[in-house]
Motif scaffolding. Structure first.
Motif, mmCIF file in Angstrom:
data_model
loop_
_atom_site.group_PDB
_atom_site.id
_atom_site.type_symbol
_atom_site.label_atom_id
_atom_site.label_comp_id
_atom_site.label_asym_id
_atom_site.label_seq_id
_atom_site.Cartn_x
_atom_site.Cartn_y
_atom_site.Cartn_z
ATOM 1 N N PRO A 1 0.745 -1.239 0.028
ATOM 2 C CA PRO A 1 0.096 -0.057 -0.167
ATOM 3 C C PRO A 1 0.698 1.348 -0.021
ATOM 4 C CG PRO A 1 -0.782 -1.463 1.724
ATOM 5 C CD PRO A 1 0.704 -1.835 1.036
ATOM 6 N N HIS A 2 2.209 1.291 0.265
ATOM 7 C CA HIS A 2 3.097 2.163 0.219
ATOM 8 C C HIS A 2 4.055 2.107 -0.802
ATOM 9 C CE1 HIS A 2 1.240 3.047 4.388
ATOM 10 N NE2 HIS A 2 1.699 1.544 4.371
ATOM 11 N N ARG A 3 3.824 1.403 -1.868
ATOM 12 C CA ARG A 3 4.784 1.293 -2.883
ATOM 13 C C ARG A 3 4.911 2.219 -3.820
ATOM 14 N NH1 ARG A 3 6.002 -1.577 -7.423
ATOM 15 N NH2 ARG A 3 7.823 -3.034 -7.167
ATOM 16 N N ALA A 4 5.682 3.578 -3.148
ATOM 17 C CA ALA A 4 5.757 4.665 -4.173
ATOM 18 C C ALA A 4 7.082 5.482 -3.805
ATOM 19 C CB ALA A 4 4.618 5.664 -3.912
ATOM 20 N N ASP A 5 7.821 6.067 -4.890
ATOM 21 C CA ASP A 5 9.054 6.570 -4.327
ATOM 22 C C ASP A 5 8.744 7.804 -3.407
ATOM 23 O OD1 ASP A 5 11.682 7.339 -4.539
ATOM 24 O OD2 ASP A 5 11.483 8.167 -6.522
ATOM 25 N N GLY A 6 9.498 7.810 -2.339
ATOM 26 C CA GLY A 6 9.340 8.919 -1.252
ATOM 27 C C GLY A 6 8.048 8.638 -0.468
ATOM 28 N N THR B 1 11.869 6.904 4.612
ATOM 29 C CA THR B 1 11.501 7.168 3.211
ATOM 30 C C THR B 1 11.419 5.788 2.445
ATOM 31 O OG1 THR B 1 12.057 9.508 3.590
ATOM 32 C CG2 THR B 1 11.573 8.463 1.250
ATOM 33 N N ILE B 2 10.713 5.315 1.711
ATOM 34 C CA ILE B 2 10.723 4.477 0.585
ATOM 35 C C ILE B 2 11.489 4.963 -0.740
ATOM 36 C CG2 ILE B 2 9.520 2.766 -0.797
ATOM 37 C CD1 ILE B 2 9.108 1.956 2.343
ATOM 38 N N GLU B 3 12.362 4.230 -1.013
ATOM 39 C CA GLU B 3 13.212 4.474 -2.193
ATOM 40 C C GLU B 3 12.943 3.615 -3.401
ATOM 41 O OE1 GLU B 3 17.530 5.507 -1.586
ATOM 42 O OE2 GLU B 3 17.030 6.737 -0.007
ATOM 43 N N LYS B 4 13.308 4.207 -4.559
ATOM 44 C CA LYS B 4 12.878 3.528 -5.799
ATOM 45 C C LYS B 4 14.222 3.222 -6.507
ATOM 46 C CE LYS B 4 10.418 3.615 -10.371
ATOM 47 N NZ LYS B 4 9.788 4.224 -11.035
ATOM 48 N N THR B 5 14.507 2.130 -7.092
ATOM 49 C CA THR B 5 15.706 2.056 -7.675
ATOM 50 C C THR B 5 15.604 0.852 -9.045
ATOM 51 O OG1 THR B 5 18.027 1.410 -7.574
ATOM 52 C CG2 THR B 5 16.449 0.253 -6.085
ATOM 53 N N LYS B 6 16.402 0.663 -9.694
ATOM 54 C CA LYS B 6 16.325 -0.335 -10.725
ATOM 55 C C LYS B 6 17.136 -1.551 -10.480
ATOM 56 C CE LYS B 6 14.302 0.573 -14.818
ATOM 57 N NZ LYS B 6 13.725 1.905 -15.319
ATOM 58 N N ILE B 7 16.527 -2.704 -10.486
ATOM 59 C CA ILE B 7 17.523 -3.842 -10.243
ATOM 60 C C ILE B 7 17.285 -4.842 -11.510
ATOM 61 C CG2 ILE B 7 18.029 -5.955 -8.924
ATOM 62 C CD1 ILE B 7 17.329 -4.073 -6.287
ATOM 63 N N TYR C 1 11.303 -1.071 -5.203
ATOM 64 C CA TYR C 1 11.130 -0.324 -3.798
ATOM 65 C C TYR C 1 11.446 -0.903 -2.840
ATOM 66 C CZ TYR C 1 8.169 2.046 -7.312
ATOM 67 O OH TYR C 1 7.492 2.808 -8.312
ATOM 68 N N TYR C 2 11.917 -0.037 -1.827
ATOM 69 C CA TYR C 2 12.567 -0.894 -0.487
ATOM 70 C C TYR C 2 13.098 0.308 0.453
ATOM 71 C CZ TYR C 2 17.318 0.786 -1.834
ATOM 72 O OH TYR C 2 18.248 1.644 -2.059
ATOM 73 N N CYS C 3 13.094 -0.159 1.694
ATOM 74 C CA CYS C 3 13.393 0.900 2.795
ATOM 75 C C CYS C 3 14.798 0.732 3.079
ATOM 76 C CB CYS C 3 12.601 0.728 3.755
ATOM 77 S SG CYS C 3 13.139 1.841 5.413
ATOM 78 N N PRO C 4 15.632 1.790 2.836
ATOM 79 C CA PRO C 4 17.133 1.516 3.106
ATOM 80 C C PRO C 4 17.299 1.322 4.593
ATOM 81 C CG PRO C 4 16.816 3.593 1.790
ATOM 82 C CD PRO C 4 15.300 3.087 2.317
ATOM 83 N N LYS C 5 16.524 1.818 5.377
ATOM 84 C CA LYS C 5 16.827 1.885 6.671
ATOM 85 C C LYS C 5 16.443 0.306 7.363
ATOM 86 C CE LYS C 5 16.021 5.288 9.907
ATOM 87 N NZ LYS C 5 15.289 6.300 10.441
ATOM 88 N N CYS C 6 15.295 -0.264 7.011
ATOM 89 C CA CYS C 6 14.861 -1.397 7.517
ATOM 90 C C CYS C 6 15.369 -2.714 6.476
ATOM 91 C CB CYS C 6 13.303 -1.694 7.334
ATOM 92 S SG CYS C 6 12.286 -0.356 8.265
ATOM 93 N N GLN C 7 15.895 -2.398 5.502
ATOM 94 C CA GLN C 7 16.353 -3.569 4.718
ATOM 95 C C GLN C 7 18.045 -3.622 4.804
ATOM 96 O OE1 GLN C 7 12.892 -2.798 1.981
ATOM 97 N NE2 GLN C 7 13.790 -4.770 1.345
ATOM 98 N N LYS C 8 18.673 -4.626 4.964
ATOM 99 C CA LYS C 8 20.185 -4.552 5.159
ATOM 100 C C LYS C 8 20.700 -5.611 4.053
ATOM 101 C CE LYS C 8 20.321 -1.062 7.902
ATOM 102 N NZ LYS C 8 20.571 0.354 7.320
#
Length: 260
Positions: free
Chosen positions: A227-232, A241-247, A253-260
């Motif tokens: 439900p929060h899958r959006a850049d920013g 903040t949720i970030e968007k990147t390309k893999i 979309y992922y959370c740089p703080k929660c996902q290591k």
DNA sequence: AGTACCACCTGACGGC
DNA sequence: TGCCGTCAGGTGGTAC
């Protein structure tokens, strides 16, 4: 849209609406959707028969008919099925239409034509021939671990590769990695044992929850990424903040703080 | 063998 | 208003 949970919902929909009714006619309005078959073959294979039961493997749906034949459906990014009596006004892009003897119809709609419709004999042979891995909802932990141990790519790529395990696509790989607290670019063969366990548990929970929610993001828990899958957007976990990147070419979309 | 990239399609959206 | 580039949740072939 359709990944495992969506296709599971389609399976239940077909089970609930379209079984045990004589198929009066089949019509194809765009042959580009057919895979290794023709409208003629589809007609001769299906007309006069009835759907018997539906089986799902990964993102594929197989609907069996009497006589050992299965209708194969894949939904690509924009496919779905719809059962109705009077053509709904919002139904565009019907590519194949099944007419039943009770006056109802089952439409296979697919705007972008990336899916496919076909006829297959044995479902197991199809899975073998296409090198599909075990269904993501069924795979056991031992097999899951061995799949992850051998690859050298990113975890996200491995989860999405249908040859490893079948059913997970771009959306749900993001959700599973978010719930497991693992960075999507983490090298799969560098995952620690407890991370693999966590990933496996997250995968099972996410898939089950998604199916229970009818694969509808609006119904999913607020603690989910979907439900929060959006850049920013705000991370429901840490309020970061949720970030968007390309893999590997796919938006991630992922959370740089929660996902290591 | 494994991974990366493009092509296959249509349509919606934002920028100019 | 209109044109153009970009993007969308999938897969398969090809090129490294």
């Amino acid at each position: 849209m359709p990944e495992l949970p969506d296709v599971e919902i389609f399976k239940r929909y077909v089970d609930a609406t379209s079984l045990h009714k004589r198929i009066e006619s089949v019509s194809v309005s765009d042959e580009r959707i057919l895979r290794e078959t023709t409208e003629k073959k589809l007609k001769s294979g299906l007309e006069g028969k009835a759907f018997d039961s539906a089986v799902r493997h990964g993102k594929y749906l197989f609907v069996s008919l009497d006589g050992g034949v299965n209708l194969l459906m894949h939904f690509g990014m924009t496919g779905f099925v719809r059962y109705y009596k009077t053509t709904p006004g919002d139904l565009h892009h019907t590519r194949v239409l099944f007419d039943f003897d009770n006056g109802y119809h089952l439409a296979y709609s697919n705007q972008r034509l990336l899916g496919k419709i076909g006829i297959v004999g044995s479902v197991d042979d199809f899975i073998d021939k296409n090198n599909l891995g075990p269904d993501a909802g069924e795979i056991d932990f031992t097999v899951f671990s061995s799949v992850l141990a051998k690859g050298r790519g990113t975890v996200k790529g491995t989860l999405m590769n249908q040859n490893n395990l079948a059913g997970i696509g771009n959306i749900y790989s993001d959700e599973i990695l978010y719930q497991a607290g693992i960075h999507p670019e983490h090298k799969e063969n560098e995952l620690e044992k407890h991370q693999i366990k966590k990933l496996y548990e997250a995968m099972r929970t996410v898939l089950k929850t998604a199916v229970d929610c009818g694969a509808n993001p609006d119904e999913m828990p607020d603690s989910y990424l979907l439900p929060h899958r959006a850049d920013g957007a705000e991370c429901p976990g840490c309020k970061g903040t949720i970030e968007k990147t390309k893999i590997s070419g796919r938006s991630t979309y992922y959370c740089p703080k929660c996902q290591k």
